[in-house]
Write an enzyme that holds these catalytic residues in place. Structure first.
Site, PDB file in Angstrom:
ATOM      1  N   HIS A 381      -6.900  14.787  -1.136  1.00  0.00           N
ATOM      2  CA  HIS A 381      -7.150  15.214   0.017  1.00  0.00           C
ATOM      3  C   HIS A 381      -7.244  14.198   1.286  1.00  0.00           C
ATOM      4  O   HIS A 381      -7.838  14.377   2.261  1.00  0.00           O
ATOM      5  CB  HIS A 381      -8.844  15.442  -0.035  1.00  0.00           C
ATOM      6  CG  HIS A 381      -9.054  16.600  -0.713  1.00  0.00           C
ATOM      7  ND1 HIS A 381      -9.355  17.828  -0.486  1.00  0.00           N
ATOM      8  CD2 HIS A 381      -9.255  16.910  -2.264  1.00  0.00           C
ATOM      9  CE1 HIS A 381      -9.486  18.621  -1.414  1.00  0.00           C
ATOM     10  NE2 HIS A 381      -9.597  18.007  -2.617  1.00  0.00           N
ATOM     11  N   LYS A 487     -16.189  18.024  13.983  1.00  0.00           N
ATOM     12  CA  LYS A 487     -15.789  17.551  12.697  1.00  0.00           C
ATOM     13  C   LYS A 487     -16.390  16.177  12.745  1.00  0.00           C
ATOM     14  O   LYS A 487     -16.725  15.707  13.636  1.00  0.00           O
ATOM     15  CB  LYS A 487     -14.157  17.478  12.621  1.00  0.00           C
ATOM     16  CG  LYS A 487     -13.502  16.999  13.905  1.00  0.00           C
ATOM     17  CD  LYS A 487     -12.005  17.122  13.964  1.00  0.00           C
ATOM     18  CE  LYS A 487     -11.653  18.635  14.327  1.00  0.00           C
ATOM     19  NZ  LYS A 487     -11.042  19.323  13.356  1.00  0.00           N
ATOM     20  N   ARG A 488     -16.288  15.159  11.528  1.00  0.00           N
ATOM     21  CA  ARG A 488     -16.608  13.927  11.464  1.00  0.00           C
ATOM     22  C   ARG A 488     -15.968  13.232  12.498  1.00  0.00           C
ATOM     23  O   ARG A 488     -14.795  13.545  12.782  1.00  0.00           O
ATOM     24  CB  ARG A 488     -16.301  13.487  10.036  1.00  0.00           C
ATOM     25  CG  ARG A 488     -17.227  14.013   8.860  1.00  0.00           C
ATOM     26  CD  ARG A 488     -18.466  13.494   9.133  1.00  0.00           C
ATOM     27  NE  ARG A 488     -18.645  12.116   9.088  1.00  0.00           N
ATOM     28  CZ  ARG A 488     -19.596  11.665   8.280  1.00  0.00           C
ATOM     29  NH1 ARG A 488     -20.032  12.151   7.000  1.00  0.00           N
ATOM     30  NH2 ARG A 488     -19.760  10.360   8.084  1.00  0.00           N
ATOM     31  N   LYS A 493      -9.191  11.370  14.233  1.00  0.00           N
ATOM     32  CA  LYS A 493      -9.522  12.855  14.794  1.00  0.00           C
ATOM     33  C   LYS A 493      -9.455  13.096  16.104  1.00  0.00           C
ATOM     34  O   LYS A 493      -9.401  13.928  16.774  1.00  0.00           O
ATOM     35  CB  LYS A 493     -10.924  13.265  14.125  1.00  0.00           C
ATOM     36  CG  LYS A 493     -10.593  13.547  12.439  1.00  0.00           C
ATOM     37  CD  LYS A 493     -11.798  14.198  11.859  1.00  0.00           C
ATOM     38  CE  LYS A 493     -12.109  13.864  10.414  1.00  0.00           C
ATOM     39  NZ  LYS A 493     -11.308  14.994   9.893  1.00  0.00           N
ATOM     40  N   THR A 598      -9.992  22.238   7.848  1.00  0.00           N
ATOM     41  CA  THR A 598     -10.296  23.296   7.468  1.00  0.00           C
ATOM     42  C   THR A 598     -10.940  24.134   8.251  1.00  0.00           C
ATOM     43  O   THR A 598     -11.094  25.610   8.298  1.00  0.00           O
ATOM     44  CB  THR A 598     -11.219  23.210   6.032  1.00  0.00           C
ATOM     45  OG1 THR A 598     -12.221  22.383   6.325  1.00  0.00           O
ATOM     46  CG2 THR A 598     -10.404  23.195   4.801  1.00  0.00           C
ATOM     47  N   LYS A 602     -11.487  28.552   9.885  1.00  0.00           N
ATOM     48  CA  LYS A 602     -12.465  29.227  10.345  1.00  0.00           C
ATOM     49  C   LYS A 602     -12.532  29.636  11.644  1.00  0.00           C
ATOM     50  O   LYS A 602     -12.945  30.882  11.909  1.00  0.00           O
ATOM     51  CB  LYS A 602     -13.743  28.347   9.947  1.00  0.00           C
ATOM     52  CG  LYS A 602     -13.866  28.169   8.381  1.00  0.00           C
ATOM     53  CD  LYS A 602     -14.814  27.148   7.913  1.00  0.00           C
ATOM     54  CE  LYS A 602     -14.160  26.604   6.564  1.00  0.00           C
ATOM     55  NZ  LYS A 602     -15.100  25.707   6.075  1.00  0.00           N
TER      56      LYS A 602
HETATM   57  C1  NBG Z   1     -10.530  15.779   3.757  1.00  0.00           C
HETATM   58  C2  NBG Z   1      -9.207  15.927   4.592  1.00  0.00           C
HETATM   59  C3  NBG Z   1      -9.233  17.122   5.615  1.00  0.00           C
HETATM   60  C4  NBG Z   1      -9.058  18.254   4.303  1.00  0.00           C
HETATM   61  C5  NBG Z   1     -10.354  18.287   3.561  1.00  0.00           C
HETATM   62  C6  NBG Z   1     -10.327  19.311   2.378  1.00  0.00           C
HETATM   63  C7  NBG Z   1     -11.393  13.944   2.640  1.00  0.00           C
HETATM   64  C8  NBG Z   1     -11.232  12.697   1.805  1.00  0.00           C
HETATM   65  N1  NBG Z   1     -10.395  14.474   2.969  1.00  0.00           N
HETATM   66  O1  NBG Z   1      -7.917  17.136   6.492  1.00  0.00           O
HETATM   67  O2  NBG Z   1      -9.729  14.748   5.719  1.00  0.00           O
HETATM   68  O3  NBG Z   1      -9.082  19.731   5.094  1.00  0.00           O
HETATM   69  O4  NBG Z   1     -10.381  16.994   2.962  1.00  0.00           O
HETATM   70  O5  NBG Z   1      -9.039  19.241   1.854  1.00  0.00           O
HETATM   71  O6  NBG Z   1     -12.622  13.973   2.974  1.00  0.00           O
END
Ligand code: NBG
Length: 692
Positions: A381, A487-488, A493, A598, A602
């Site tokens: 991920h 988002k975080r 980002k 993701t 949404k």
């Molecule tokens: C995160 C990515 C995102 C991705 C999500 C779900 C982690 C390690 N990875 O880009 O930064 O959409 O995983 O796959 O949190």
């Protein structure tokens, strides 16, 4: 039927209403009156609070227990059905789950929303007021954890025989408070009272060892002994599927010590810390700080704890389902078990399965490796180096000596490991091409749909505006354009670029005459997200957004054309208010850095237009640019502003509505049901196993 009182009705009113409704246990109640009775039954006979109290909090717990009643039968039936049919099952291992609120999800999936709304009305409450009482189960960070929760939901919805495994963190992801100095973290208190959804399975307990040494037997076999042993105890949470009876389980492990391990002698001697053992720390928090050696060790312990408990459980259930056969055919294991590792955190599952098969079950290396290889799959991920965990060999040898032997052996013997490693997404950049939508265009142009669409969007925007007012005290105009980035908080980002864009917009508005300003599209920019507690730059960005907001929102010249809001404590239930109310959203991570993203999907599903980084194209041009970092940033911002300008120029309500309809219509592919269907066919090779 009792009269409904307003939500702010007095305690006496509430008790009076309660007295008119007989408390009768009826776990499978379908009609609202019987449901109201069952809720009242829980208020009376499953007490957790002082008697004669039925404030929203008590009403929530009683309602949740009544919904749990509805689930228990089909939950147990699902377990016994899987046991009888004995199909191949998937076990999803993840350090993170962002479940959000279970009550809203359960009544929706069971399709009993109206019946419960009606029952609660008889008890003097609105369903929304009660669901809002629930604390989010925030056992995760961001996209990775939310994806895990969506996947569990989809597995149940598709009637797939599957289990989720995770840890029962006492304090999940921190709660974000906004103060004068910016973000402050406080421990999340989802378990401070109790969770009505979890069921402790007192019969499911496994020992987990740390440290110790490896003993070599005369026949050459090896055994890990000594060290410290703690217990992993199972707590199950029901995962109902949407409009199916199948109800799967999320099994969360809690660390416990046996009474016999509690050192009464030491305790009475005043050594309280050592007597109480380390078990209490293992499941204390999600991602404890890892700046210190102790912190690193604790994370490693958590990860091993999850892997070992889950695999011991999987093996136990595999054996149980063999129906008392004397000889276990281990070669059948991969045809009954698929284990999916959600990112790197549970990868110790690989040496752990090898250890269990070789040291406990007596298999040879080749057979154990073949089974492990055919059982375990892994999804990556992230490409960020700092998110790929590393532990020193010294720590590993100390904590997990037998696993290190196995890992070294794997290193020696195996060039290409694991049957399947996949990234989380492909670039679907051409997915929104016009041809794809040709079938839908007649709907987008249909005369009634656009008006209905707009009024639905406006209603969601109004709800969002109410929410923003409630949590920030700032009033925003539902008729302005809602532009959202949630988002975080992370440098890659690029929330920084977004806020710089907002500052530019502010400056331009200041330069305009009042007449010119009136010609612009009023906009509300919302940014939300948590910064990791020790990530200084991310915290600075949070502070900057809220400081810029404080200036812009109080500037009478401009504030009816632009508002900037930092939405505090972004989590699943906040997303459930923000995403439906969005019209434009920002997905502007540095090219090549975001594994997938993701929330973009949404937003698109909710008819929001998205501004996103064009990964491949951007990468090509950036390579030529990238001489000096400052130049790079300026050029990025210029590109972003170009995009911002174009999108404000294009702003036209009719056109937006059409694009919005097309966005929703073309987003079906992004349903996690589709993703999980593909995982089931291509990776796990499991079939649906619906309850008859
Ligand atoms: C995160 C990515 C995102 C991705 C999500 C779900 C982690 C390690 N990875 O880009 O930064 O959409 O995983 O796959 O949190």
């Amino acid at each position: 039927m009792a009269d409904a009182v307003k939500a702010n009705g007095s305690t006496t009113d509430r008790i009076k209403i309660l007295e008119k409704i007989p408390p009768v246990a009826n776990p499978q109640a379908k009609d609202p009156a019987a449901i109201a009775s069952n809720i009242n039954y829980h208020a009376h006979y499953s007490p957790h609070f002082s008697p004669y109290k039925f404030e929203p909090e008590q009403a929530f717990y009683a309602t949740a227990e009544s919904v749990r009643d509805q689930l228990i039968k089909q939950w147990n039936d699902t377990y016994s059905h899987y046991h009888k049919v004995n199909p191949k099952q998937t076990y999803y291992l993840s350090m993170e789950y962002l479940q959000g609120r279970a009550l809203t999800n359960a009544v929706g999936n069971l399709d009993v929303q109206d019946a419960y709304a009606n029952a609660l009305k008889q008890l003097g409450y609105a369903l929304e007021e009660i669901t809002e009482q629930e604390k989010d189960a925030a056992l995760g960070n961001g996209g990775l954890g939310r994806l895990a929760s969506c996947f569990l939901d989809s597995m149940a919805t598709l009637s797939l025989p599957a289990w989720g495994y995770g840890l029962r963190y006492r304090y999940g992801l921190f709660k974000q408070l906004m103060t004068k100095t910016g973000q402050e973290e406080i421990a999340e208190d989802w378990l401070e009272k109790f969770s009505p959804w979890e069921i402790p399975r007192h019969d499911v307990v496994f020992p987990i060892r740390f440290f110790g040494q490896v003993e070599i037997n005369p026949n050459g076999s090896r055994k890990w002994i000594g060290g410290e042993v703690i217990q992993a105890a199972a707590y199950d949470v029901p995962i109902p599927g949407y409009k199916t009876k199948d109800t799967n389980s999320l099994r969360l492990w809690e660390a416990k010590a046996r009474a016999e391990d509690f050192n009464l002698f030491e305790f009475n001697d005043g050594k309280y810390e050592s007597a109480a053992l380390l078990h209490s720390r293992i499941c204390a928090v999600l991602y404890p700080g890892d700046a210190t050696e102790d912190g690193k060790l604790l994370r490693l312990k958590q990860q091993y704890f999850l892997c070992s408990a889950s695999l011991q459980d999987i093996i136990t259930r595999f054996k149980e389902r063999l129906g008392g056969r004397d000889k276990i055919l281990w070669s059948e294991f991969p045809s009954k078990v698929a284990v999916q590792l959600n990112d790197t955190h549970p990868t110790l599952s690989i040496p752990e399965l090898m250890r269990l098969l070789m040291d406990d079950e007596g298999l040879g290396w080749d057979e154990a490796w073949d089974i492990t290889n055919r059982t375990i799959a892994y999804t990556n991920h992230t490409v960020l180096p700092e998110a790929l965990e590393k532990w020193s060999q010294t720590v590993m040898w100390k904590l997990l000596p037998r696993h290190m032997e196995i890992i070294e052996e794997i290193d020696k013997r195996v060039r290409y490991t694991l049957n399947l490693v996949n990234g989380v997404a492909q670039l679907h950049s051409d997915i929104l091409k016009a041809e794809l939508f040709s079938d839908y265009v007649k709907f987008a142009d249909n005369s009634e749909l656009p008006a209905e669409w707009e009024s639905a969007k406006l209603a969601s925007k109004q709800q969002l505006a109410n929410y923003v007012l409630q949590v920030t005290g700032v009033s925003i105009d539902p008729n302005s354009l809602f532009d959202i980035q949630i988002k975080r908080i992370h440098e890659y980002k690029r929330q920084l670029m977004n806020i710089m864009g907002a500052v530019y917009r502010y400056k331009k508005l200041k330069e305009m005459s009042p007449e010119e300003r009136k010609k612009t599209t009023p906009r509300t920019i919302m940014i939300g997200g948590k910064a990791f507690a020790t990530y200084t730059n991310a915290k600075r960005i949070v502070k900057l957004v809220s400081d810029v907001g404080a200036v812009v929102n109080t500037d009478p010249e401009v504030n009816s054309f632009l508002k900037i809001i930092f939405v505090p404590n972004y989590n699943v239930s906040v997303a459930e208010v923000l995403i439906p109310g969005s019209e434009l959203s920002q997905h502007i991570s540095t090219a090549g850095m975001e594994a997938s993203g993701t929330s973009n999907m949404k937003f698109a599903l909710n008819g929001c237009l998205i501004i996103g980084t064009l990964d491949e194209l951007m990468l090509k041009s950036e390579k030529k640019l990238v001489k000096k970092i400052s130049l790079f940033l300026v050029q990025q911002l210029t590109k972003f502003l170009g995009c911002v300008k174009k999108e404000s120029k294009d702003w036209d309500r009719k056109k937006w509505t059409k694009m919005s309809i097309l966005s929703t219509a073309g987003s079906g592919k992004f349903s996690s049901d589709r993703t999980i269907g593909q995982y089931a066919n291509e990776i796990w090779k499991i079939d649906e196993c619906p309850l008859p």
